[in-house]
Design an enzyme around this catalytic site. Structure first.
Site, PDB file in Angstrom:
ATOM      1  N   HIS A   1       0.871  -1.181   0.000  1.00 12.86           N
ATOM      2  CA  HIS A   1       0.000   0.000   0.000  1.00 12.86           C
ATOM      3  C   HIS A   1       0.906   1.228   0.000  1.00 12.86           C
ATOM      4  CE1 HIS A   1      -2.964  -2.903   2.055  1.00 12.86           C
ATOM      5  NE2 HIS A   1      -3.129  -2.901   0.743  1.00 12.86           N
TER       6      HIS A   1
ATOM      7  N   GLU B   1       1.536   4.039   2.649  1.00 15.59           N
ATOM      8  CA  GLU B   1       2.114   3.654   3.938  1.00 15.59           C
ATOM      9  C   GLU B   1       3.631   3.774   3.862  1.00 15.59           C
ATOM     10  OE1 GLU B   1      -1.753   0.720   4.192  1.00 15.59           O
ATOM     11  OE2 GLU B   1       0.226  -0.172   4.424  1.00 15.59           O
TER      12      GLU B   1
ATOM     13  N   GLU C   1       2.353  -3.812  11.249  1.00 13.07           N
ATOM     14  CA  GLU C   1       1.595  -2.563  11.095  1.00 13.07           C
ATOM     15  C   GLU C   1       2.179  -1.453  11.974  1.00 13.07           C
ATOM     16  OE1 GLU C   1      -0.944  -1.977   9.066  1.00 13.07           O
ATOM     17  OE2 GLU C   1      -1.504  -4.009   8.419  1.00 13.07           O
TER      18      GLU C   1
HETATM   19 CA   LIG Z   1      -1.817  -1.549   4.791  1.00 14.85          CA
END
Ligand SMILES: [Ca+2]
Ligand SMILES: [Ca+2]
Ligand SMILES: [Ca+2]
Ligand SMILES: [Ca+2]
Lengths: 375, 375, 375, 375
Positions: free
Chosen positions: C166, C169, C335
Site C-alpha cells: 500500500h 504507507e 503494522e
Molecule cells: Ca496496509
C-alpha cells in the site's frame, strides 16, 4: 564556584574566588621565563548568574597592547567558541559573563590539544604519497613530527611550513589543519597542481611541550624558539635544532612560519626585506605572493602589519629570516590575530579556529601562484 | 541484460541488446525538437563481464564535436561518478566497461534530480535573510523558484544568477549548490562581505521540465530558452518570461548565467563584447572579474573559449546579452566542460559534480572583487 | 497563496484558496479506484500568518476512523517533519497553522520518494554478499527490485521482507531502510549472527507506481496488491506476480510484510491464526517472535491490534496469509501507525520516519530469536 | 626504529630495540603498585617489514590468564583499531606484524583519552535536563565528574552508573559513551520512557588519574578503588569517597559498575548473591534484568562468568556489593572482554570500542524492563 586548569594547555592562578562579582585571577608565567599571556581555564558555577572576572596581572604580560580591544573566548562544550565582552583598564583584563550552563571554559584563543595534534599527524600518514617522520625529541620527551607530502623528484620545489613556535598561538595549528585537509583533497585543483610541482614539508607544531604546558611563547625550559635559528642547541632548543638540520638536508625553496600576533587586528605577513641577500627577485616573489593571497581571500591584507626592517637589519635568529638568508628563498612569517581581522569582522566569533583553517587552506592558492617561479 | 531509463532525467533508446559485446543504443530527441546529446540510463547485467556499448546516432546529435575526447560517466551507487574510456569513431560513441557490480548507471554528466532541486530550494529558505519566491509555472506545471538572499537596501547591488537554461547541462546546478552553500556559511569572510554589499537573486534551475524529462537543450515544448530573452512568451518560454519580468522589477547590477559546453575542455566565460552598449567601463569590469576568478582558482582560465563577437553582433535573444544590454551591467555566460578542465585535468573523475560545486563557490571571490564597482 | 503537488507522491485538489482562513481541499482518488487518504502538498504563502485548512472529502476516504486523533505532518525543509494540531469534525479534517517560513509541505506521513528508493537500492548493491535483482516491471514501467543479502547455503533460512504494497504507507519503506542499514553494519552482532544463519530477500517497495503517483492503496491501475496473492496477473498485479514467482523459486522460511494502519495508534503484527495449516508449532513461533520483538523495543506491543481471524477464515488473497499457507512458515503483517505509538508517545513528532527506521532495525533482534527454529 | 609512550595512557618500557626481529618490551607497573597489564605505545619504523614483538614480563602481570587467546590491538590513525595475531608462550606475549604504514599504535584495548573524556562530559551538559556536577578532586588534581540526567521527582528511581574504577578497562568508558548518546536521543522510545521514570547519575570515569597515567588497575597512589567502598579515604581513594558520599545523599535504586575482564571471552554481569540482604526479591530482579539484557542483544549472556559467591561471602569492599547491601537494591558489576565475546565473535576487530558503545546503549533496554519494579 571552582576554577580548574589541570588539562591540556590549561593556565590560570586563582587569587580570589570569594564572590561571583569579583573573581580575581593571574596568568602563570611560562616555565623558566617571564613571558605570559595565554590563559585557559574552566569555571564551575551557576548558570544564569553574572560573573565578573579580573585578570590582575594583565599589565605585566608579554604584550599588554594585546589586551586593547581584545575579547575573551568562551565555550560550553569545548567545540564552539564565542566571544565575551571584555575591557582592559587599570592594567587589568575584565570581563562579565552570564553563562547559559554551569561549566564554562575561557581561553585566550581556541585551544588545540596534543591529543588532536596526534590525531592529525597520524591520520595524515594514510594520505597518498605522505610520510610521517620523527625528527627527534623535545625536552619533555615529545616527538618532533614532520609530514612530507608528495614524492621528491627532479625539479619539484621544496616548500616548508612550520607552525606554533610560540605555543600560545594555537591559531597556527588550526591553520595547518585547514591547509593539510585541502592538500589531501583530490578534487581540489590547486592541491593537485601543487603536488605535481612541489613537495611539502610540514611541522604542524614546532613546540608541543610549550603547547601542552599552557605556555605563551617558550618551550619547556623557557626558550623563545624563534630566536634560536642561528645557533639552536639540543639543550635549549632541540625543536629548532632538528627542523633546521632537516631543512639543510632537503633544501628549502619556500618557507612559511605560522604565528599569531597579540596586538594587530589583521592577518598579515612579515617578509625578508631586512635580510642581507634580499634583492629585486626576492621582492618580486614577495609581491606576487601577497597579491595572490589577497586575491584568494579578503582575510588577507598587506596594509597593516609590522614595520619594515631596514636593509640588513633583520634579526638573523628568527626562523623566517634565517631560512630566507640561508636558502635565498621566499620566506614569510604569517601572522593571524587573537582579536579579529578587521577587514571582515565578526562580532560574535571574532577570529577563530574555523576561519584560521580556511585561511590556511587559502594559502595554497597563493603558493600555486609562485610555485614555478621559486627558483 | 536490461536497460532502463524511466527515472528522473533518464534518456536512452535501445536498438539492440542481443549481446554484451554489441549493445546498440540511440539517444532520444528533446520533445518537439531535433536536439539531443544528453543520455542517462542504467544497465542491469553481470559484474565482471565486458560490455561494449555503441551510441549509434551520436553523429547527428546537437554537438558531434562534443564527443571528441569525451569520456562517459558511470556510477554504481548514484553518488560517486567516474569516467569510462570512450571513443568517437564512425559517427558512433563507443565505450567498453567491465563493471564491478551488476547495476551500472551511465550518464553524459552527473545528474541533478528534481527531488534534489526541491531539497536544495526548501532547505535554503531556512537560511537567514533568505526568501523563496515562486515566479510562476512551467508548461509541465512545475514551479519557477527564485531565492532572494540578503535584504534589499539603499546602495546594495542586485546580483542575478541563473542556471541550467539548457537542462542537460547539469553541472550548472551543482555549481549553484556550491555557490549557495558558501553564501550561507557565516564563517566565510567573502560571503559576509558580499551580503553586506549585495542582494543575490538565484534561480538554481531555469528549466525544471527539460531537466526531469532528460532533455539536452529545450523545455517541455522544445524551446531553446536561451534564444527567448527578447520576446519570451507564456506559451513557449514561460521560464524566461517570469524571470525576465522579475529582473525588470528588481533591476540587475550583475548577471551570471551558468552553462555547460559540450566541446571545449575548459572552464571559461562569454561576455558582452558584442552588445551595443559595450564600452570601456564594461570591458574594465570584465577584465577585473576574469582576473579575480583566475586568481581565485586554477579551474578558471581566459585563453580558451568562444570566438569573440564582433561589436554589435551579439545575439540579442541570448540571456546574458539581453541582460547586459537592458541593464547596462556586467553580464556573463559561465561555461563548464562535459569533459575536463585541461589546465588541471583528472584522469579518473574528469570534470564532475564536486569540482562544479567548488567552482561555483569560488565565483563568490571574483564577485567580491567587482561588487563595489558594478555601478 | 498557492498550492502545488506536482512532485513525487504529491496528492491534493484545491477547492478554494480564496482566504487563508478557509483553505478548502480535497484528496484525489487513486487512479481507477475509490480509495483515497494519502495527501502531500505544498503551500506557498506568508510566514507568521494563520492558515486554516479543511479537507472537505475526509469522510468518504478509505478509513475515516483514521482521522480521529490524527495530527497532520508538516515540514519546511523536506527533512524534518513535525506534527500540527488537527481535528476531525463534521466529516472534515481541519488544521490551523502559523508557519515559520513561507513554504510549507504537509503530508499524511513523511514521504519516501522514488529517487531515495533508487539511492537506497543501488547503494545497497555495494554491500558484501549482496545482490540487486530486477524481477520484472510494473505497469508504469518501473523496476521491481529485490535485494538478496547473504549467500545461499545448506541449512540457511530464507527470510523474505516486503514493504509498501500500500503505497501511502511510506513508513514501511523507512522501516526497511533502518533494517537494511543495521543488516549491513559489520559491528552489529545481531546482523553478523543473522547472516550466518539466513539469507534475506528484501523488496523495499512493492508498489513503486502507486508511491510515485501519490496513491493510498493501489497500483497504477487501481489494484489493491494485498488481495492478489492467490492469483496475481501481469495485467492487474505484476508486482505481486513477480515477487510470488521468485518466492516459489527460492522458498520462504519466514515472511514479514510491512504496512501502516490508518486507525490504530500502536505498532503491532497480524499473524496467521486464520490460515488452514496453522498449528501449535506455528503458534509457538509467533509467540516467540512477538515476545522477542517486545523485549527488543517498547515500540512493539501485542495488546492492541486487529481482531483475530477465526480458524480457517483468513483471507487467502492477502500476502502474509498466502505465504504462511503456501510455505507453512512464520508469516506476519507488520503494522505501524500514522498517528503515534501510544505506549511511548511523542507529542511533537508522533510516529515518524526516524522511529520507523529504528523499529525496522529492532526487528532483526526478534528475527534472531526465531531464526534457528523456523524449520 | 623508535618506540614512544609519552601520551595519554601510554605504557611501555623498551628492553631492546636492536632488531625488528626481536623487539623486547616490558609493561610498567602502576605507580606504587605491583599491578600491570595495560600497554599502549607507538612504534615508528618501516612499513612493509615484519616486526616481531615480545613482552617479556607478561607472566608476572596481574592476570597472566588474560594473555591466553588474547590478540593485540593496533591502529595507524588512532581511530580504527584492529587485531594482530598474538600468542602467549614461555611466559611472554608475542606478536608479529607487517605494518602498512610507518607509525603504528599498539594497545591492550582501544584507548579512551582524558581529552575525549572532557569533551564527552562538557558536551553532555548541553542536553536537556542534564547537570554536570564536580564531586571533588582526585589525587593528581583532576575533577570527579557526575552527570545527572533527568529531573528528580516523587517516585522517580535513582539509577547510578559508574565506569572504569580500573582505568585500564577503557571499554567501560566507551560503554558509557554509547549509553549516554542513546539516553540523549529524543527519538528513542526506551530513553523517553526511562527518563519519565528515573533519574540517571553517571560517572563516566571513576579513575581519571589512573587512566591518564596508563595504569591497569589503580589510582595515582596505587589504590585499587574497587576494594575501598566500605571505608574510602581522601588520602587513598578520594574517587570512591566522593561518589559514595553523593550516593548516600541521593539514594540508589539501581547500580551498574562497568568493568572489563582480562580472561573471560564473554560479556557478563556479576551480581549480589553473596551480600547479606540478598533475598528472593533481589534475585527476581536480577533474573528479570539478565533476561531482558539477553533479549536486547546477543552480546550479553549468562552462562560464562565468575563463580557465584556463597551466601554472605561477597567482598563488602567491592562497589557493587557495598551499594547492593547499603541500598538494598539491584546492583551489578558489568564485565566486558579484552578479547572477544565468543557468542558473536569477530576475527578482525574482536571486542572493540564500537561494540562496547552499542552494548552500553543496549543496557537501557534492560533497565527499562526493571525500572518500575526496582522498589
Ligand atoms: Ca496496509
Ligand atoms: Ca608569534
Ligand atoms: Ca549551454
Ligand atoms: Ca575490573
Amino acid at each position: 564556584m571552582k576554577i580548574s586548569s589541570n588539562f591540556d594547555s590549561g593556565n590560570i592562578e586563582v587569587v580570589s574566588l570569594d564572590s561571583t562579582s569579583d573573581i580575581q585571577l593571574n596568568i602563570s608565567k611560562d616555565n623558566n621565563s617571564d613571558f605570559y599571556q595565554w590563559f585557559h581555564f574552566k569555571i564551575e558555577s551557576t548558570a544564569g548568574e553574572e560573573h565578573q572576572f579580573r585578570i590582575l596581572n594583565a599589565k605585566q604580560s608579554a604584550y599588554p597592547d594585546g589586551w586593547q580591544d581584545y575579547k575573551t573566548m568562551a565555550s560550553y562544550d569545548r567545540e564552539t567558541w564565542f566571544r565575551i565582552d571584555t575591557c582592559y583598564e587599570d592594567g587589568e583584563l575584565k570581563f562579565n559573563h552570564i553563562p547559559d550552563f554551569d561549566h564554562v571554559f575561557y581561553a585566550y584563543f581556541v585551544p588545540y590539544s596534543y591529543e588532536r595534534h596526534l590525531d592529525l599527524i597520524h591520520k595524515s600518514q594514510l594520505a597518498p604519497d605522505t610520510q610521517l617522520i620523527t625528527l627527534g625529541q623535545t625536552i619533555d620527551g615529545r616527538d618532533m613530527f614532520l609530514l612530507q607530502i608528495g614524492q621528491e623528484a627532479e625539479g619539484k620545489k621544496k616548500i616548508w611550513i612550520t607552525a606554533r613556535q610560540h605555543p600560545g598561538e594555537s591559531m597556527a595549528e588550526w591553520y595547518v589543519e585547514g591547509l593539510l585537509e585541502r592538500l589531501f583533497d583530490h578534487d581540489d585543483a590547486v592541491s593537485r597542481l601543487l603536488l605535481a610541482n612541489a613537495v611539502f614539508y610540514v611541522v604542524p607544531n614546532m613546540n608541543p611541550d610549550g603547547s601542552a604546558r599552557g605556555h605563551l611563547r617558550t618551550n619547556a625550559v623557557g626558550t623563545n624558539l624563534n630566536r634560536e635559528w642561528l645557533e639552536p642547541s639540543l639543550d635549549k632548543s632541540p625543536e629548532v635544532f632538528y627542523v633546521r638540520q632537516k631543512m639543510l638536508e632537503t633544501g628549502v625553496d619556500m618557507f612559511l612560519d605560522i604565528h599569531g600576533d597579540e596586538a594587530i587586528p589583521y592577518n598579515f605577513v612579515a617578509g625578508c626585506e631586512g635580510i642581507k641577500s634580499y634583492d629585486a627577485r626576492h621582492q618580486a616573489l614577495e609581491e606576487t605572493f601577497k597579491a595572490a593571497y589577497a586575491a584568494a581571500t579578503p582575510e588577507f591584507q598587506d596594509v597593516h602589519g609590522y614595520d619594515k626592517d631596514e636593509p640588513g637589519q633583520a634579526l638573523p635568529t628568527v626562523g623566517a629570516a634565517w631560512v630566507g638568508e640561508q636558502f635565498k628563498c621566499l620566506s614569510y612569517t604569517v601572522e593571524m590575530p587573537f582579536k579579529d581581522h578587521n577587514d571582515a569582522p565578526d562580532a560574535f566569533y571574532g577570529w577563530n579556529d574555523v576561519r584560521s583553517a580556511k585561511f590556511g587552506a587559502d594559502v595554497l592558492t597563493a603558493i600555486l601562484a609562485v610555485v614555478k617561479k621559486l627558483r
